[in-house]
Write a protein that holds these residues in place. Structure first.
Motif, short mmCIF file in Angstrom:
data_model
loop_
_atom_site.label_atom_id
_atom_site.label_comp_id
_atom_site.label_asym_id
_atom_site.label_seq_id
_atom_site.Cartn_x
_atom_site.Cartn_y
_atom_site.Cartn_z
N CYS A 40 0.81 -1.15 0.03
CA CYS A 40 0.07 -0.14 -0.11
C CYS A 40 0.91 1.23 0.01
O CYS A 40 1.98 1.25 0.60
CB CYS A 40 -0.76 0.18 1.20
SG CYS A 40 -2.23 -1.06 1.21
N SER A 71 -2.65 6.89 1.16
CA SER A 71 -2.90 7.42 -0.04
C SER A 71 -4.23 7.37 -0.70
O SER A 71 -4.60 6.11 -1.07
CB SER A 71 -1.77 7.01 -1.22
OG SER A 71 -1.95 7.42 -2.31
N ASN A 115 -5.08 7.86 -3.86
CA ASN A 115 -4.94 7.65 -5.29
C ASN A 115 -4.20 6.51 -5.62
O ASN A 115 -4.05 6.04 -6.97
CB ASN A 115 -4.52 8.97 -6.17
CG ASN A 115 -5.52 10.09 -5.97
OD1 ASN A 115 -6.58 9.85 -6.09
ND2 ASN A 115 -4.72 11.30 -5.83
N HIS A 116 -3.25 6.09 -4.59
CA HIS A 116 -2.62 4.96 -4.91
C HIS A 116 -3.43 3.72 -5.27
O HIS A 116 -4.34 3.34 -4.70
CB HIS A 116 -1.61 4.57 -3.93
CG HIS A 116 -0.65 3.63 -3.97
ND1 HIS A 116 -1.06 2.12 -3.93
CD2 HIS A 116 0.55 3.55 -3.95
CE1 HIS A 116 -0.19 1.38 -3.90
NE2 HIS A 116 1.06 2.33 -4.13
N PRO A 117 -3.00 2.95 -6.38
CA PRO A 117 -3.89 1.91 -6.95
C PRO A 117 -4.15 0.86 -6.12
O PRO A 117 -5.12 -0.01 -5.99
CB PRO A 117 -3.10 1.36 -8.13
CG PRO A 117 -1.58 1.87 -7.84
CD PRO A 117 -1.79 3.14 -7.15
N VAL A 118 -3.35 0.47 -4.94
CA VAL A 118 -3.58 -0.56 -4.04
C VAL A 118 -4.26 -0.25 -2.81
O VAL A 118 -5.31 -0.76 -2.36
CB VAL A 118 -2.16 -1.38 -3.40
CG1 VAL A 118 -2.68 -2.52 -2.46
CG2 VAL A 118 -1.50 -1.93 -4.85
N SER A 119 -3.71 1.00 -2.28
CA SER A 119 -4.30 1.38 -0.98
C SER A 119 -5.60 2.13 -1.36
O SER A 119 -6.76 2.04 -0.45
CB SER A 119 -3.57 2.23 -0.31
OG SER A 119 -2.82 3.06 -1.04
N ARG A 120 -5.89 2.86 -2.25
CA ARG A 120 -7.21 3.55 -2.68
C ARG A 120 -7.73 4.09 -1.49
O ARG A 120 -9.05 3.66 -0.94
CB ARG A 120 -7.96 2.79 -3.29
CG ARG A 120 -7.69 2.22 -4.71
CD ARG A 120 -8.83 1.80 -5.30
NE ARG A 120 -8.87 0.97 -6.58
CZ ARG A 120 -9.45 -0.16 -6.85
NH1 ARG A 120 -10.55 -0.38 -6.03
NH2 ARG A 120 -9.19 -0.86 -8.08
N ASN A 135 -7.32 3.42 1.95
CA ASN A 135 -7.81 2.27 2.82
C ASN A 135 -6.36 1.63 3.19
O ASN A 135 -5.58 1.30 2.27
CB ASN A 135 -8.43 1.31 2.19
CG ASN A 135 -9.03 0.11 3.16
OD1 ASN A 135 -8.17 -0.51 3.25
ND2 ASN A 135 -10.32 0.17 3.38
N LEU A 136 -6.38 1.45 4.53
CA LEU A 136 -5.25 0.58 4.95
C LEU A 136 -5.76 -0.31 5.87
O LEU A 136 -6.86 -0.16 6.36
CB LEU A 136 -4.20 1.47 5.68
CG LEU A 136 -3.40 2.57 5.03
CD1 LEU A 136 -2.46 3.22 5.93
CD2 LEU A 136 -2.53 1.90 4.09
#
Ligand code: SF4
Lengths: 538, 133
Positions: B15, B32, B34-39, B41-42
């Motif tokens: 993430c 983040s 906009n990050h493609p994995v975290s979107r 959310n953590l």
């Protein structure tokens, strides 16, 4: 991940994590995804909200299994007969993708012949699952247009780990579920940068980018780049290095950021091996059980104190950025290695991690276009990324497999090294839990994570609890042929009667004292998912 | 307060996380968007990513075993002794008696350097990491 490399020519996730959302059928095997890979599980839940169907193959009734359309609660260690049975059913019912098999694969006949000899009733009996459920799963997977298979350590950490992975690959290829977007075979990597460590050649038989040390062309390339002569002989694996005991092959070790005393299957053997070294050097952020045995311990900087890259499970290479300077006198592992190397008479001269990456890009074709300046201004790039112009590869094996044609490698059932008997009547399964990470070097030093899951629990079926006279929260003594530990019981129907489950995160309750050191012949993966134990109330 | 985007170290999802820095300390972590994995959310581990960084038991100085006890020493002393021992044993055994373990928690660049140290400097392919575990 030897199995997948043999079959496809590359041992990484074939899809991107986000593609899982678009799958129609998901087959999850040997992975407690919601605990070990939360973001992947999130995509699975989204896919289900969009109507995808879920098949879970797991001895335990995990959170994901509870949500599954079909949960096959197999006996531990019987994945191969189960997968073979599914393939036989797919063949019998004409669900195989003949065109794909013909065009893209080889050696199918060997698999087919083996499947024709398979007795379905017998296979179902071995796995302990109703044949009707296996049939339902085979049909669901076989008929899907877009299907992904996700697997994790539950599959690789067996005597037959390589065979397990090959069987998964066989199933995917036979149904043509590999070459497309939203469709594939996805090994989920346990730790954050396992993928990167493999890619970088932290393996005894390959240079970076999986170039074998015993192939002259590859070796000569590295000899020219590094100005040295290199050994063509593959080195020792982790298990061979740490399980030699008194008369082991090594006299000196340098262990960087790992804690094999706790993470290895047979703990006393590792301790004996390390204690008998003439010299042990450890670099880590905490004084781990391994560091305590060292002659020299070097304080390393944490990830927040350095710049570089990690590669995630979907092959995405992305930046790690320095937030604060190294604490106290600690130094980054890169600085430590460069200093050591200079003192050993070989100068490694890099101005910055970006410069190290330039050398990697030059020598490792799959990282050919990975430059820090490109990674800085993007969400990273997925390998293979051949050059500066290349935009990375979200899913693998389009048009052709890394090794050319995908190869079917049939696998036969191999019973686990140790099964319960009269003296040791319970089957112990080990795994990981959500709040803790591997041996806990980092996560146990986090206040909140320790509060949420502060001690090891042994999951025991209430029926077994009643028979042993153990109630929830009471201590039991758990003994195997190799050692014994005391642990607190938790009664739960997550496990089946006759089976117990615990984790390996806690040094107070080192479950590795009990486990077997039998290992997968091919990938040398220690089998510490299952062994036989005896339980009694303390 | 200062936010710096980095990558989570706890699992293979990778993430994108912002670490919050305040007067030299990392005090928080947020996803983040906009990050493609975290979107945006953590998982619980990611939200508490910063907690181990300043733990009081972090190693802060090199240690060397003297009379059986790990004792603080200077970097120079620790590294020259380490280099001497590794070099001596590697030379005497043609590289066969030394082994190196790399880490799935270290960066790619560090993993690259460690295997280079093993192969080019200590003349051994005895290098592995914990992927199998
Ligand atoms: S936040 Fe959670 S899911 Fe994301 S990388 Fe970290 S541990 Fe994995």
């Amino acid at each position: 991940m030897a199995g997948l490399a043999t079959t496809f020519g590359s041992g990484a996730m074939t899809n991107s994590i986000n593609e899982i959302e678009n799958a129609q059928v998901m087959l999850v095997i040997g992975s407690n995804t919601s605990e070990a890979h939360p973001q992947v599980a999130r995509r699975m839940f989204t896919a289900m909200d969009r109507g995808a169907r879920l098949i879970v193959i797991d001895p335990r009734r995990t959170l994901l299994a509870q949500r599954a359309d079909i949960h096959l609660a197999i006996r531990p260690g019987t994945d191969i007969p189960l997968l073979n049975a599914m393939m036989r059913i797919i063949l019998d019912e004409n669900l195989a993708d003949d065109l794909f098999i013909e065009m893209r694969t080889e050696n199918f006949y060997e698999l087919r012949d083996m499947l024709f000899r398979l007795d379905l009733e017998e296979a179902a009996r071995i796995t302990g699952v109703e044949l009707a459920s296996i049939r339902a799963a085979a049909r669901l997977y076989g008929r899907a247009q877009k299907a992904v298979i996700c697997y994790c350590l539950g599959i690789t950490q067996h005597v037959c780990g390589t065979g397990n992975v090959q069987s998964i690959a066989n199933l995917a290829m036979m149904t043509g579920n590999v070459e497309k977007e939203d469709t594939g075979v996805d090994p989920l990597r346990g730790q954050n940068n396992v993928q990167g460590a493999c890619d970088m050649g932290a393996l005894p038989n390959v240079f970076p980018s999986y170039q074998q040390v015993d192939i002259d062309d590859f070796r000569e390339k590295f000899e020219r780049a590094w100005h040295v002569s290199l050994s063509p002989r593959p080195g020792l694996t982790l298990m061979e290095m740490t399980h030699g005991g008194k008369n082991g092959p090594l006299k000196a070790m340098f262990i960087m950021g790992e804690n094999p005393v706790l993470s290895d299957p047979v703990m006393s053997r590792v301790e004996e091996t390390l204690d008998n070294l003439e010299f042990l050097l450890v670099a880590d952020i905490f004084l781990t059980e391994t560091a305590r045995r060292a002659h020299v311990v070097l304080p390393a900087a944490s990830f927040a104190e350095k710049t570089g890259t990690f590669t995630n499970s979907e092959r995405r290479v992305q930046m790690v950025r320095r937030v604060i300077p190294p604490l106290g006198q600690s130094r980054t592992d890169a600085d430590i290695i460069m200093d050591l190397s200079a003192r050993l008479g070989y100068v490694m001269d890099y101005e910055s991690p970006a410069e190290i990456m330039e050398e990697i890009a030059m020598l490792a074709p799959i990282y050919g276009g990975m430059h820090h300046d490109r990674l800085e201004n993007s969400w990273g790039l997925q390998w293979p990324c051949w050059d500066r112009e290349h935009g990375g590869t979200p899913f693998l094996h389009k048009y052709y497999f890394t090794r050319g044609k995908g190869r079917f490698v049939p696998a036969a059932h191999e019973p686990p090294a140790e099964l319960p008997d009269d003296d040791y009547p319970f089957l112990l399964i080990t795994g990981r839990i959500y709040h803790q990470y591997h041996t806990g070097t980092m996560s146990r030093h986090s206040v909140l994570l320790s509060r949420e899951a502060g001690e090891a629990l042994l999951q025991l079926h209430p029926e077994d609890g009643r028979r042993l006279g153990v109630r929830g929260g009471e201590m039991v003594r758990m003994r195997s042929r190799r050692g014994e530990v005391r642990v607190k019981a938790q009664l739960t129907e997550t496990v089946k009667a006759g089976e117990v489950y615990t984790t390996f995160h806690f040094s107070e309750m080192p479950v590795n004292l009990l486990t077997v050191s039998a290992k997968d012949h091919f990938s040398q993966c220690p089998e510490y998912k299952i062994c036989a134990v005896h339980l009694e109330k303390v | 307060m200062h936010d710096i985007l980095t990558t989570c170290v706890y699992c293979g999802c990778g993430c994108g996380v912002y670490l919050h820095e305040q007067r030299g300390r990392v005090v928080g972590a947020t996803p983040s968007r906009n990050h493609p994995v975290s979107r945006n959310n953590l998982c619980v581990k990611g939200w508490h990513l910063h907690e181990f960084i300043h733990h009081p038991s972090r190693l802060k100085e090199p240690l060397m075993r003297k009379n059986g006890k790990l004792t603080p020493v200077s970097w120079d002393e620790a590294l020259s002794f380490a280099a001497h021992e590794l070099g001596r044993i590697a030379a005497a055994s043609n590289g066969n008696a030394v082994g190196l373990l790399s880490s799935a928690k270290c960066t790619n660049e560090e993993n690259y350097l460690l295997q280079k140290l093993a192969r080019a400097v200590l003349h051994t392919n005895n290098v592995d990491h914990c992927a199998r575990l």
